[in-house]
Scaffold this motif. Sequence first.
Motif, PDB file in Angstrom:
ATOM      1  N   ARG A  11      46.742  48.318  38.441  1.00  9.96           N
ATOM      2  CA  ARG A  11      45.434  48.280  39.100  1.00  9.96           C
ATOM      3  C   ARG A  11      45.277  46.968  39.819  1.00  9.96           C
ATOM      4  O   ARG A  11      44.479  46.125  39.422  1.00  9.96           O
ATOM      5  N   ARG A  12      46.018  46.798  40.842  1.00  9.70           N
ATOM      6  CA  ARG A  12      45.981  45.538  41.568  1.00  9.70           C
ATOM      7  C   ARG A  12      44.740  45.474  42.442  1.00  9.70           C
ATOM      8  O   ARG A  12      44.199  46.485  42.870  1.00  9.70           O
ATOM      9  N   SER A  13      44.307  44.275  42.685  1.00  6.96           N
ATOM     10  CA  SER A  13      43.125  44.097  43.516  1.00  6.96           C
ATOM     11  C   SER A  13      43.473  44.404  44.970  1.00  6.96           C
ATOM     12  O   SER A  13      44.630  44.334  45.387  1.00  6.96           O
ATOM     13  N   THR A  14      42.470  44.760  45.719  1.00  5.03           N
ATOM     14  CA  THR A  14      42.667  45.060  47.138  1.00  5.03           C
ATOM     15  C   THR A  14      43.250  43.852  47.855  1.00  5.03           C
ATOM     16  O   THR A  14      44.129  43.986  48.719  1.00  5.03           O
TER      17      THR A  14
ATOM     18  N   ARG B  67      44.270  34.835  36.100  1.00  8.02           N
ATOM     19  CA  ARG B  67      44.819  36.183  35.973  1.00  8.02           C
ATOM     20  C   ARG B  67      43.675  37.119  36.324  1.00  8.02           C
ATOM     21  O   ARG B  67      42.558  36.989  35.827  1.00  8.02           O
ATOM     22  N   SER B  68      43.944  38.038  37.240  1.00  8.42           N
ATOM     23  CA  SER B  68      42.880  38.905  37.731  1.00  8.42           C
ATOM     24  C   SER B  68      43.016  40.314  37.175  1.00  8.42           C
ATOM     25  O   SER B  68      44.079  40.923  37.251  1.00  8.42           O
ATOM     26  N   GLU B  69      41.963  40.837  36.597  1.00 12.70           N
ATOM     27  CA  GLU B  69      41.955  42.224  36.128  1.00 12.70           C
ATOM     28  C   GLU B  69      40.884  42.966  36.898  1.00 12.70           C
ATOM     29  O   GLU B  69      39.713  42.628  36.832  1.00 12.70           O
ATOM     30  N   ARG B  70      41.306  44.003  37.567  1.00 16.28           N
ATOM     31  CA  ARG B  70      40.418  44.706  38.482  1.00 16.28           C
ATOM     32  C   ARG B  70      39.181  45.257  37.767  1.00 16.28           C
ATOM     33  O   ARG B  70      39.292  45.887  36.719  1.00 16.28           O
ATOM     34  N   HIS B  71      38.049  45.038  38.356  1.00 17.65           N
ATOM     35  CA  HIS B  71      36.767  45.524  37.826  1.00 17.65           C
ATOM     36  C   HIS B  71      36.461  44.932  36.456  1.00 17.65           C
ATOM     37  O   HIS B  71      35.605  45.451  35.735  1.00 17.65           O
TER      38      HIS B  71
END
Lengths: 228, 228
Positions: A11-14, B67-71
């Motif tokens: 679920r990668r970011s846009t 670290r990015s987790e979508r939503h």
Amino acid sequence: MDLTDLEPVERRSTAAIVADRIRTAIMRGTFPPGTQLGEVELAARLGVSRGPLREAMQRLVAEGLLRSERHRGLFVRDLDAADVRDIYHARASVERAAGLLLLDGDREAAADRLDAALAVMAGAAAAGDPAAVADADHAFHAEFVAASGSPRLRRMADGLLVETRMCLAALQQTAPPSAGLLAEHRELCEAVRAGDRDRLTAVLEAHMADAVGRLLAPSAVPGASLPA
Amino acid sequence: MDLTDLEPVERRSTAAIVADRIRTAIMRGTFPPGTQLGEVELAARLGVSRGPLREAMQRLVAEGLLRSERHRGLFVRDLDAADVRDIYHARASVERAAGLLLLDGDREAAADRLDAALAVMAGAAAAGDPAAVADADHAFHAEFVAASGSPRLRRMADGLLVETRMCLAALQQTAPPSAGLLAEHRELCEAVRAGDRDRLTAVLEAHMADAVGRLLAPSAVPGASLPA
DNA sequence: GAGGGGTAGATTGTTGACAATCATACGAGC
DNA sequence: GCTCGTATGATTGTCAACAATCTACCCCTC
């Protein structure tokens, strides 16, 4: 049921996806160095708003691929001869470190992985597809560093490999003569399998020096030149 | 009038400034690893809107600090023992390359620059200021790589140094015992001045290995530990 | 004709609002 | 008592409009 195969859904970011697209385009030479990337046009072309697009741009700025000038725009970073030398020198350092790590680990497994990449390169060379050879070259070195198991070396190498492709694209040298190239990579692979430290570092160093020499030698391709 | 002193006015983007602030905060341990960074609160605290803030975050994601987790949100990347080893190993590789470059350049000038950084460190150690010692340590190594003249080594080293500070902050070890530390740095400096290649690489390697050992040894500080 | 000043168009920077998604708490059903 | 389904609140993702700035062109002045 094997749970180890169950990877978390991607679920990668846009912003990450957009960054990938633009990075690839820069790598392939679609946007030559110095090109200004207009936000509205790019956003429209990618089907996103300016918000996510700007986020992606900031990512590429952090990677050093783009140069940002306030109130003026974003430009593809231009590379000169000093940059080519710097890129390959940095690559030599990183890949040397990765190579030494490889020797301490499972050499056989690593060599097998490299052999696979080598086979792809051989196939591309046999087919006479320069772009595919360049892709395979890229993949081989990415695999080489990835096999070391060091996330940070991997990250740095990936960035440097992108810049390498930028140089190749700028010089319209999608692939160097594939005969010697294939042999050099094969030698690298064999050195890993043999666990020969001195040979590995020597071949690696020579491989990089060769590449710089090829790139900076007065090119026969018209219009393909680097500033200063 | 000397035009060489006239640098172009600094017009950095808001995202760059915001990224600096957050990076420093993470470095200092204000946001411990694993912390979620809420956009609205951060934006309000920094006096900017969510747009520029999100752009800054993407930059830090690209640097590997977040670290990015979508939503779900953005989290400060957490580090385990393997990361500590990886960071110092990568640093050793990069600084080794920078050091060798240093030997080929103006050694005397480089050594002088390092001496200046060393003096700052000595002052901080004498004053018994652990945070200042850590700052000086950081500055010394940054200077060391910067003096090599390689932009890419510099970029990579800067990133790794930030991660180093993260480790120190997480372990509440703002500064290792300053006696031996000062001596090790002085030796590094002397090796550069003397142009002694083998000594330089050996000291560098030992310096990094020591740091890893100190960090991963069972700490006496309560509550300061790293997972797995 | 050269140089300086001003204006118009386009582009970037920023903001606030709206839509989609997630985490938590609560209640129904088994 | 435990599990599942649902509703609610909060947070993130996205967008379109507004403000600020830059570039290029034209005109006026000397």
